[in-house]
Design a protein around this motif. Structure first.
Motif, PDB file in Angstrom:
ATOM      1  N   UNK A   1       0.801  -1.224   0.000  1.00 33.56           N
ATOM      2  CA  UNK A   1       0.000   0.000   0.000  1.00 33.56           C
ATOM      3  C   UNK A   1       0.836   1.279   0.000  1.00 33.56           C
ATOM      4  N   UNK A   2       2.088   1.218   0.469  1.00 31.80           N
ATOM      5  CA  UNK A   2       2.932   2.412   0.500  1.00 31.80           C
ATOM      6  C   UNK A   2       3.245   2.929  -0.893  1.00 31.80           C
ATOM      7  N   UNK A   3       3.084   2.093  -1.900  1.00 29.22           N
ATOM      8  CA  UNK A   3       3.385   2.495  -3.268  1.00 29.22           C
ATOM      9  C   UNK A   3       2.542   3.676  -3.723  1.00 29.22           C
ATOM     10  N   UNK A   4       1.412   3.893  -3.106  1.00 32.43           N
ATOM     11  CA  UNK A   4       0.525   4.966  -3.536  1.00 32.43           C
ATOM     12  C   UNK A   4       1.075   6.342  -3.173  1.00 32.43           C
ATOM     13  N   UNK A   5       1.969   6.403  -2.207  1.00 28.46           N
ATOM     14  CA  UNK A   5       2.562   7.672  -1.793  1.00 28.46           C
ATOM     15  C   UNK A   5       3.865   7.884  -2.552  1.00 28.46           C
TER      16      UNK A   5
END
Length: 77
Positions: A36-40
Motif C-alpha cells: 500500500x505504501x506504493x501509492x505515496x
C-alpha cells in the motif's frame, strides 16, 4: 530472536527447515504490508526497495532450504 515454538508452521522435522519456512512466511506477510505504501510518491522508492529486498531474501531462503534438504537426504518439496 527466539525460535517460534508456538507457531503452527513449526511442528516437526529439522529445526533449520522449520525456521526457514517460518521466516519465509513472515517475509511474505511483510511483503504484502509494504504494497500500500506504493501509492505515496514520497515512499514509492522505499516500498519498491523493501519489496525487492524481501523477494531476494525469500529466494535465498528457498535455496538454503533445498540445500538443507539435500544434506538431510530428503526430497525437495
Amino acid at each position: 530472536m527466539a525460535f517460534p515454538n508456538d507457531d503452527p508452521i513449526v511442528q516437526q522435522g529439522d529445526r533449520t527447515i522449520q525456521l526457514i519456512d517460518w521466516l519465509v512466511g513472515r517475509l511474505e506477510e511483510c511483503q504484502g504490508e509494504v504494497l500500500p505504501l506504493e501509492t505515496d510518491d514520497l515512499l514509492k522508492q522505499f516500498a519498491k526497495d523493501a519489496r525487492n529486498s524481501m523477494a531476494s531474501a525469500i529466494e535465498q531462503l528457498s535455496l538454503a532450504r533445498v540445500k538443507k534438504q539435500q544434506q538431510l537426504g530428503e526430497p525437495a518439496s
